[in-house]
Design an enzyme around this catalytic site. Structure first.
Site, PDB file in Angstrom:
ATOM      1  N   CYS A 145      -1.305 117.051  31.743  1.00  0.00           N
ATOM      2  CA  CYS A 145      -1.096 115.658  32.146  1.00  0.00           C
ATOM      3  C   CYS A 145      -0.228 114.911  31.144  1.00  0.00           C
ATOM      4  CB  CYS A 145      -2.435 114.919  32.205  1.00  0.00           C
ATOM      5  SG  CYS A 145      -3.631 115.585  33.348  1.00  0.00           S
ATOM      6  N   CYS A 177      -0.863 112.445  38.007  1.00  0.00           N
ATOM      7  CA  CYS A 177       0.154 111.785  37.179  1.00  0.00           C
ATOM      8  C   CYS A 177       1.539 112.415  37.290  1.00  0.00           C
ATOM      9  CB  CYS A 177      -0.290 111.721  35.721  1.00  0.00           C
ATOM     10  SG  CYS A 177      -0.304 113.317  34.858  1.00  0.00           S
TER      11      CYS A 177
END
Length: 189
Positions: free
Chosen positions: A39, A73
């Site tokens: 991420c 994300c």
């Protein structure tokens, strides 16, 4: 042998992850051993256990290490299949808004089912495909209203509406003014 550029998990970097600091997105990415996902620091997913976190300079190293990108994300910055579908739908509408457009036609053009396309579009764009079509049409109509020589019927037909009353209703829905009132305010400027 491939050498990966792992970074130290300093307290400052851990705080960036804990606080979803978007300013740190260009500095590193973090990978989570328990999920095998990586991420951006700004990701709003559940905070992983600190002992499961490994830091990398960029996503290429995380992929090489066997991690996959987070769907929330999108740390690689690549479009997802859903995003590409929405772009395809929007582009089609932008090119053909003056013509009658049906969901069947869009589904055939975009190679998907009506129901799935509609669901994906609403999820990503926050409006239905038909609402988007009306938004494009009424936005184009605003430009045409600047020309005082064009009557409302001509504008309605030009942007793809079958009747002036349908055009007026949709225009008012999106801009909270009738086309006539909009034109009056536009000419005062």
């Amino acid at each position: 042998m491939i050498i990966l550029s792992k970074l130290n998990l300093t307290q400052s970097r851990w705080n960036d992850i804990k606080n979803n600091n978007s300013h740190a997105d260009d500095q590193f990415i973090y990978a989570v051993k328990s999920t095998m996902i990586f991420c951006k620091p700004s990701c709003s997913a559940k905070l992983p256990a600190k002992e499961n976190v490994t830091l990398y300079n960029d996503y290429h190293d995380a992929i090489t290490a066997g991690y996959r990108p987070c769907k929330k994300c999108n740390p690689t910055g690549r479009f997802t299949d859903k995003e590409e579908w929405c772009i395809q739908i929007k582009n089609y509408i932008t090119r053909h808004y003056q013509q009658p457009i049906t969901l069947d036609e869009l589904a055939n053009h975009c190679h998907g089912s009506i129901y799935h396309l509609s669901r994906v579009f609403k999820e990503l764009e926050g409006m239905t495909i038909i609402d988007y079509l009306h938004l494009v049409r009424t936005t184009e109509a605003k430009k045409l209203l600047a020309d005082q020589m064009l009557d409302l019927t001509t504008i309605a037909l030009t942007v793809g509406y079958k009747t002036p009353s349908q055009f007026i209703k949709k225009f008012k829905q999106y801009f909270h003014l009738t086309p006539h009132k909009f034109r009056q305010q536009f000419t005062k400027l």
